[in-house]
Design an enzyme around this catalytic site. Structure first.
Site, PDB file in Angstrom:
ATOM      1  N   ASP A 117     -24.716  -6.557  -8.171  1.00  0.00           N
ATOM      2  CA  ASP A 117     -26.111  -6.168  -8.396  1.00  0.00           C
ATOM      3  C   ASP A 117     -27.010  -7.346  -8.747  1.00  0.00           C
ATOM      4  O   ASP A 117     -28.235  -7.240  -8.692  1.00  0.00           O
ATOM      5  CB  ASP A 117     -26.194  -5.136  -9.532  1.00  0.00           C
ATOM      6  N   HIS A 141     -18.001  -7.017 -14.751  1.00  0.00           N
ATOM      7  CA  HIS A 141     -17.368  -5.954 -13.968  1.00  0.00           C
ATOM      8  C   HIS A 141     -15.944  -5.774 -14.473  1.00  0.00           C
ATOM      9  O   HIS A 141     -15.241  -6.750 -14.680  1.00  0.00           O
ATOM     10  CB  HIS A 141     -17.370  -6.317 -12.476  1.00  0.00           C
TER      11      HIS A 141
END
Lengths: 386, 386
Positions: free
Chosen positions: B323, B267
């Protein structure tokens, strides 16, 4: 002063070779070609291909693109059924945002969507999707117009070019060549305009590798806002509100005193009259001549308003923009005012798709940062103690 | 090197007080409250109100908001008819982007949309629309699930909270409190995450004063992309592809050598493990305990993959993100993989609407600039001379 540029004004968000604006001189160019020249000599199919591919096409490439567009001028009956399920008094832009978002559901197998950025930027995939979307947009707008009037839809006519076919499907009758040419010029003038809000929405959405139908749907949502494409419909409402040329001065003074928006006036990028407004103004003059002077009173009011605003607004660099005269032309073409922004969307699909293609060819997902002005870390307080 | 920040990385696009990220320490806070605390002690209704209004609500304000949400847990039958007109094998995210965009057409009179920025930012308008959208999002997702299975839709249950009602409508049976609590925590963890691509798409679209349904529809389009929310569905596909914990090492080596994406890893904002992944991982551990060890093999594969990636990816600052573990939990809740991103959208509607509200309260339309790399002005060449 805040530590960020509000609305990202002046902040470069991308590299692009699609279009350029000279705000001081009032020049808008697509791939280096000034739009007044394109409006005079090109047609929408050629301009779309220029935007997408970067160069004016050869006769052969143009003819292949044109044939591909005509071949895609068809929608499954199931898409029309979906449109029947929408309330007919709804706004055409909501219909368009909704139905475009659905298209991947109706055409899942036509081309599979790649999931890696590299595969996604495959020129074949981009070209196929681009043609399908540009070809289908006018069908959605025209079918909707016929459906909501309770009439039969007009089937596409393969013998007509993009502009003439669109007008025919919209209004139910084939336009005389002069009017089709006006429509074509309008489509060219609205096809692209650098990184405005709707194009930027397309780029941001496209940067997640969302499906191109979803990308264009998002751009339609952004265009629908009254501070963006939604303004062209409001110009006609405004001219209605003014009522006659004699009332312009008093109306304008009141609006300026109240610091209210004058629709169709002013643009962040231009210090002079928007070059698209210049061309549109010229097209209306031609239409007046063609019709022996018989055009709606809207034009007289608008012209008077532009003159009256010269002393006040023009002195501050606020001039008519593209929305100021486009609605008057569309009105003369027999198109209802609440469809104006949808026409804008049809034309702009070429520009949106050109930017989508450019974005995914060198993609990085958009994730700007923020100036955080909120609370520092703090302890949670249970409900009973609040 | 280009003269712009690709993806606007590091460029502040707004001032915001809604949430903050400390990427070094791995902290995500909503209005100053760390999400691990909110996931443990709050529930979605309270967290949504916190995001929207800025403070943890009083018991009275919370109860009023909760009652308003329950009162709006209803959709006109015409909206369900629209959903029936969509192909049932289409992706839930396309359905959601499409149907949300249509809602202003179905509910035109419920509140009129102001056209000036000042009136548009009216707190009553914002509050009303916010409640309607947050309340209706789970209905759309749940109805769609029942419709495409060919079963009867499950009506909302006024006696249940947001998370439990959503699960009931999705799966057809009322969940045990432990599972409803898991769902609630997932909704809290997905409710907001500063200015990511979908939130930014909502801000850009909202800055044109587009209708809030159109704004949320655009955000759904952005979230659907595989580089954004679409990744959670792909994590489960990836775990399926790996097949068993014993095959993790070989699979990972091959992927890394080919420089392919490992879904659910990495990320831009975090240099450590995503704090949402930390909480989700903990929730799965609780579920394993609750179930006496009986959870799907997905968890074993994922845990092994996280371990195996420590030597290679974690060394480069690439850790599991939100996720990575969310799909495994959703799977345990009985939700099909292609609905995971739609669940994300339901949860995130609170964050999107908080940013929409913040944007229009101090609005300037987004129009960044570009680094123009294209052709200088050039002469048009007629087709016959090309």
């Amino acid at each position: 002063m805040s530590a960020h540029a509000r609305g990202l004004a002046g902040v470069p968000a991308t590299q692009s070779s699609i279009s350029s604006i000279d705000g001081e001189k009032g020049i808008l160019a697509y791939r280096g070609y000034s739009i007044d020249v394109l409006a005079a000599h090109s047609h929408y199919e050629e301009t779309a291909l220029l935007l997408l591919e970067g160069e004016l096409p050869s006769a052969r490439a143009l003819s292949a693109f044109d044939a591909a567009l005509r071949a895609q001028r068809v929608l499954k009956p199931e898409v029309i059924s979906l449109m029947h399920a929408l309330p007919q008094n709804g706004h055409p832009m909501h219909m368009l945002q909704c139905v475009v978002a659905s298209l991947d559901m109706f055409y899942p197998g036509e081309i599979s969507q790649p999931t890696s950025a590299r595969a996604y930027a495959d020129p074949d995939y981009v070209r196929t999707m681009t043609i399908k979307i540009i070809a289908r947009m006018p069908l959605l707008v025209a079918y909707w117009e016929r459906l909501r009037r309770g009439g039969a839809v007009i089937e596409p006519r393969a013998g007509l070019g993009y502009a003439a076919n669109f007008l025919t499907m919209l209004t139910g009758k084939e336009p005389e060549p002069f009017m089709a040419r006006l429509m074509d010029a309008c489509l060219i003038l609205h096809a692209e305009h650098t990184i405005n809000a709707s194009t930027f929405a397309a780029m941001v959405t496209g940067s997640t590798l969302a499906n191109p139908y979803g990308v264009i749907s998002a751009a339609i949502g952004a265009l629908s806002g009254p501070l963006h494409g939604g303004a062209n419909q409001r110009v006609l409402d405004m001219l209605d509100e003014i009522g006659s040329p004699g009332k312009v001065k008093g109306w304008l003074d009141k609006k300026l005193a109240a610091r209210e928006i004058i629709w169709g006036m002013g643009h962040r990028e231009y210090k002079v009259k928007d070059p698209r407004a210049v061309v549109l103004h010229g097209l209306i003059e031609k239409l007046v001549e063609h019709r022996g002077g018989k055009v709606s009173r809207y034009y007289d009011i608008a012209r008077t308003l532009e003159e009256a605003a010269k002393e006040t607004l023009a002195a501050k660099g606020v001039y008519p923009n593209v929305d100021f005269y486009s609605g008057i032309l569309y009105h003369e073409l027999g198109i209802p005012a609440d469809q104006f922004t949808a026409l804008f969307a049809v034309a702009r699909s070429a520009g949106w798709l050109a930017h989508w293609s450019e974005q995914i060819a060198d993609n990085r997902i958009f994730r700007p940062t923020q100036v955080y002005t909120g609370e520092a870390l703090r302890e949670y307080v249970p409900l009973k103690d609040r």
